[in-house]
Design a protein around this motif. Structure first.
Motif, PDB file in Angstrom:
ATOM      1  N   ILE A 187      -0.161 -14.606 -39.796  1.00 59.03           N
ATOM      2  CA  ILE A 187      -0.634 -13.232 -39.885  1.00 59.03           C
ATOM      3  C   ILE A 187      -0.594 -12.828 -41.353  1.00 59.03           C
ATOM      4  CG2 ILE A 187      -0.387 -10.858 -39.084  1.00 59.03           C
ATOM      5  CD1 ILE A 187      -0.898 -12.763 -36.794  1.00 59.03           C
ATOM      6  N   ALA A 188      -1.752 -12.791 -42.000  1.00 58.56           N
ATOM      7  CA  ALA A 188      -1.814 -12.461 -43.431  1.00 58.56           C
ATOM      8  C   ALA A 188      -1.514 -10.984 -43.657  1.00 58.56           C
ATOM      9  CB  ALA A 188      -3.188 -12.814 -43.982  1.00 58.56           C
ATOM     10  N   ASP A 189      -0.810 -10.707 -44.738  1.00 57.80           N
ATOM     11  CA  ASP A 189      -0.391  -9.323 -45.024  1.00 57.80           C
ATOM     12  C   ASP A 189      -1.482  -8.564 -45.783  1.00 57.80           C
ATOM     13  OD1 ASP A 189       0.209 -11.166 -47.120  1.00 57.80           O
ATOM     14  OD2 ASP A 189       1.604  -9.763 -48.039  1.00 57.80           O
ATOM     15  N   TYR A 190      -2.544  -8.306 -45.069  1.00 58.09           N
ATOM     16  CA  TYR A 190      -3.690  -7.596 -45.654  1.00 58.09           C
ATOM     17  C   TYR A 190      -3.420  -6.086 -45.735  1.00 58.09           C
ATOM     18  CZ  TYR A 190      -7.295 -11.235 -45.864  1.00 58.09           C
ATOM     19  OH  TYR A 190      -8.054 -12.331 -46.207  1.00 58.09           O
ATOM     20  N   ARG A 191      -3.915  -5.480 -46.806  1.00 57.63           N
ATOM     21  CA  ARG A 191      -3.972  -4.027 -46.940  1.00 57.63           C
ATOM     22  C   ARG A 191      -5.378  -3.677 -47.413  1.00 57.63           C
ATOM     23  NH1 ARG A 191      -1.556  -0.711 -49.750  1.00 57.63           N
ATOM     24  NH2 ARG A 191      -0.913   0.640 -48.055  1.00 57.63           N
ATOM     25  N   ARG A 192      -5.947  -2.614 -46.879  1.00 57.60           N
ATOM     26  CA  ARG A 192      -7.335  -2.295 -47.189  1.00 57.60           C
ATOM     27  C   ARG A 192      -7.486  -0.860 -47.678  1.00 57.60           C
ATOM     28  NH1 ARG A 192      -8.582  -7.132 -47.862  1.00 57.60           N
ATOM     29  NH2 ARG A 192     -10.816  -7.057 -47.426  1.00 57.60           N
ATOM     30  N   ILE A 193      -8.573  -0.662 -48.417  1.00 62.65           N
ATOM     31  CA  ILE A 193      -8.998   0.679 -48.820  1.00 62.65           C
ATOM     32  C   ILE A 193     -10.426   0.862 -48.308  1.00 62.65           C
ATOM     33  CG2 ILE A 193      -9.768  -0.134 -51.105  1.00 62.65           C
ATOM     34  CD1 ILE A 193      -8.809   2.560 -52.239  1.00 62.65           C
ATOM     35  N   LYS A 194     -10.656   1.971 -47.623  1.00 58.92           N
ATOM     36  CA  LYS A 194     -11.972   2.263 -47.034  1.00 58.92           C
ATOM     37  C   LYS A 194     -12.513   3.545 -47.658  1.00 58.92           C
ATOM     38  CE  LYS A 194     -12.588   1.526 -42.660  1.00 58.92           C
ATOM     39  NZ  LYS A 194     -12.526   1.638 -41.180  1.00 58.92           N
ATOM     40  N   PHE A 197      -8.629  -7.613 -57.841  1.00 64.54           N
ATOM     41  CA  PHE A 197      -8.422  -6.214 -58.223  1.00 64.54           C
ATOM     42  C   PHE A 197      -8.077  -5.440 -56.961  1.00 64.54           C
ATOM     43  CE2 PHE A 197     -10.341  -1.921 -58.571  1.00 64.54           C
ATOM     44  CZ  PHE A 197      -9.558  -1.425 -59.595  1.00 64.54           C
ATOM     45  N   PHE A 198      -6.810  -5.077 -56.818  1.00 60.44           N
ATOM     46  CA  PHE A 198      -6.339  -4.380 -55.633  1.00 60.44           C
ATOM     47  C   PHE A 198      -5.783  -3.018 -56.048  1.00 60.44           C
ATOM     48  CE2 PHE A 198      -5.256  -8.801 -53.793  1.00 60.44           C
ATOM     49  CZ  PHE A 198      -6.504  -8.918 -53.205  1.00 60.44           C
ATOM     50  N   PRO A 199      -6.602  -1.966 -56.032  1.00 58.85           N
ATOM     51  CA  PRO A 199      -6.137  -0.649 -56.489  1.00 58.85           C
ATOM     52  C   PRO A 199      -5.525   0.176 -55.368  1.00 58.85           C
ATOM     53  CG  PRO A 199      -8.452  -0.531 -55.965  1.00 58.85           C
ATOM     54  CD  PRO A 199      -8.030  -1.952 -55.677  1.00 58.85           C
ATOM     55  N   SER A 200      -4.778   1.186 -55.742  1.00 56.08           N
ATOM     56  CA  SER A 200      -4.375   2.221 -54.791  1.00 56.08           C
ATOM     57  C   SER A 200      -5.557   3.175 -54.605  1.00 56.08           C
ATOM     58  CB  SER A 200      -3.170   2.994 -55.316  1.00 56.08           C
ATOM     59  OG  SER A 200      -3.547   3.756 -56.463  1.00 56.08           O
ATOM     60  N   PHE A 230     -12.350  -2.831 -49.064  1.00 52.36           N
ATOM     61  CA  PHE A 230     -11.899  -3.998 -49.817  1.00 52.36           C
ATOM     62  C   PHE A 230     -10.380  -3.948 -49.935  1.00 52.36           C
ATOM     63  CE2 PHE A 230     -13.078  -0.580 -52.664  1.00 52.36           C
ATOM     64  CZ  PHE A 230     -12.087  -0.540 -53.636  1.00 52.36           C
ATOM     65  N   GLY A 231      -9.812  -4.906 -50.659  1.00 54.21           N
ATOM     66  CA  GLY A 231      -8.362  -5.032 -50.745  1.00 54.21           C
ATOM     67  C   GLY A 231      -7.707  -3.894 -51.495  1.00 54.21           C
ATOM     68  N   ALA A 232      -6.638  -3.357 -50.919  1.00 54.90           N
ATOM     69  CA  ALA A 232      -5.885  -2.270 -51.543  1.00 54.90           C
ATOM     70  C   ALA A 232      -4.639  -2.820 -52.241  1.00 54.90           C
ATOM     71  CB  ALA A 232      -5.480  -1.237 -50.498  1.00 54.90           C
ATOM     72  N   LYS A 233      -3.951  -1.948 -52.929  1.00 54.44           N
ATOM     73  CA  LYS A 233      -2.733  -2.315 -53.648  1.00 54.44           C
ATOM     74  C   LYS A 233      -1.767  -3.067 -52.714  1.00 54.44           C
ATOM     75  CE  LYS A 233       0.880  -0.310 -56.576  1.00 54.44           C
ATOM     76  NZ  LYS A 233       1.399   0.932 -57.193  1.00 54.44           N
ATOM     77  N   ASN A 234      -1.245  -4.183 -53.202  1.00 47.92           N
ATOM     78  CA  ASN A 234      -0.315  -5.056 -52.477  1.00 47.92           C
ATOM     79  C   ASN A 234      -0.959  -5.846 -51.351  1.00 47.92           C
ATOM     80  OD1 ASN A 234       1.942  -4.459 -54.092  1.00 47.92           O
ATOM     81  ND2 ASN A 234       2.356  -2.606 -52.911  1.00 47.92           N
ATOM     82  N   VAL A 263     -15.546  -7.177 -50.875  1.00 49.43           N
ATOM     83  CA  VAL A 263     -16.211  -7.712 -52.069  1.00 49.43           C
ATOM     84  C   VAL A 263     -15.655  -7.133 -53.366  1.00 49.43           C
ATOM     85  CG1 VAL A 263     -18.420  -7.914 -53.289  1.00 49.43           C
ATOM     86  CG2 VAL A 263     -18.354  -8.117 -50.796  1.00 49.43           C
ATOM     87  N   PHE A 264     -15.436  -5.844 -53.416  1.00 49.75           N
ATOM     88  CA  PHE A 264     -15.107  -5.182 -54.687  1.00 49.75           C
ATOM     89  C   PHE A 264     -13.895  -5.794 -55.377  1.00 49.75           C
ATOM     90  CE2 PHE A 264     -17.204  -0.712 -54.434  1.00 49.75           C
ATOM     91  CZ  PHE A 264     -18.392  -1.287 -54.012  1.00 49.75           C
ATOM     92  N   HIS A 265     -12.936  -6.295 -54.603  1.00 55.06           N
ATOM     93  CA  HIS A 265     -11.719  -6.824 -55.232  1.00 55.06           C
ATOM     94  C   HIS A 265     -11.962  -8.105 -56.027  1.00 55.06           C
ATOM     95  CE1 HIS A 265     -11.439  -8.112 -50.831  1.00 55.06           C
ATOM     96  NE2 HIS A 265     -11.635  -9.273 -51.463  1.00 55.06           N
ATOM     97  N   TRP A 266     -13.164  -8.682 -55.906  1.00 50.33           N
ATOM     98  CA  TRP A 266     -13.505  -9.872 -56.691  1.00 50.33           C
ATOM     99  C   TRP A 266     -14.149  -9.533 -58.030  1.00 50.33           C
ATOM    100  CZ3 TRP A 266     -11.616 -14.394 -55.336  1.00 50.33           C
ATOM    101  CH2 TRP A 266     -11.331 -14.652 -53.991  1.00 50.33           C
TER     102      TRP A 266
END
Length: 249
Positions: A235-242, A156-159, A127-131, A99-102
């Motif tokens: 295969i989507a190139d997902y990256r996540r931050i937890k 919003f995709f932060p490191s 949520f989504g991480a950088k790249n 959610v946060f990346h929205w």
């Protein structure tokens, strides 16, 4: 973003399925009060409530909340703005998945969450991480420009380093934060990437003709094919931050 709750449930169920792994991080005992922030159609809200915790699910989408109430009529769902929560020192845990990346105003979001938590309450989110989806977004942007349209990412995709600063500025103590690759299979075979794009790029293609939209989606797929089409599925190139963060007293 205008959400299609049926498309979300039918074609993007992986969002909730991945989120279920985070529920093990949450204390869901009966005396706990939990907020599911950005609850969507209520799948994870229901999982959080199974052990007897008091759970409230909120989402900014009226369509999502309507579907959640139909799916789980005994649970508490509300249309609400995550950056302006109407709770103070109330929740033991604020839980959020994808959610946060929205949300553009992260400072206001974190302040709102912090204010809604009890002392020593926890924020548990992913949520989504950088790249995140970098290859998909890059291809989509190229195609839009070729058709005479501009593309400005809504995400919003932060490191983890960037987000660590935001959390600490909001008053949180970080217990756990990681950033990682999570390649994600998309449902529905050859239509998987098109379905994904129709949902997550909806604001960019909803006002073009059906014929041009189909061409844009086809050309996006063509660019992504070599890197993201594997063994008869996308295969989507997902990256996540937890994150697990605690509200300091």
């Amino acid at each position: 973003m205008k959400w299609n709750s049926n498309l979300y449930d039918n074609k993007h169920s992986f969002v909730a399925e991945y989120g279920k792994s985070m529920i093990d991080l949450v204390n869901v005992e009966k005396d706990q009060k939990i907020l599911d922030l950005g609850c969507g159609t209520g799948i994870l809200t229901n999982e959080l409530a199974k052990e007897g915790a008091t759970v409230i699910g909120i989402d900014s989408s009226t369509d999502m909340i309507k579907k959640a109430k139909l799916n789980y009529p005994n649970l508490n769902f509300q249309v609400a703005d995550a950056t302006n929560l109407d709770f103070e020192n109330y929740f033991d845990t604020v839980f959020s998945n994808a959610v946060f990346h929205w949300i553009p105003n992260q400072e206001k979001l974190l302040y709102s969450i912090y204010n809604s938590l009890k002392d020593n309450g926890k924020l548990i989110c992913e949520f989504g991480a950088k790249n995140n989806v970098h290859k998909i977004q890059t291809a989509f942007e190229i195609v839009l420009k070729q058709h005479g349209y501009s593309y400005c990412s809504e995400f919003f995709f932060p490191s983890k380093e960037e987000y660590k600063i935001l959390l600490e500025e909001a008053g949180f103590e970080i217990e756990h934060i990681i950033e990682y690759d999570r390649p994600t299979p998309l449902a529905d075979g050859e239509k998987g990437l098109s379905n994904w794009s129709c949902q997550f790029f909806a604001n960019h293609i909803s006002n073009v003709s059906y014929k041009e939209r189909e061409q844009i989606l086809f050309e996006t797929e063509k660019i992504c094919k070599d890197s993201l089409w594997k063994e008869n599925q996308w295969i989507a190139d997902y990256r996540r931050i937890k994150i697990i963060a605690v509200k300091n007293k």
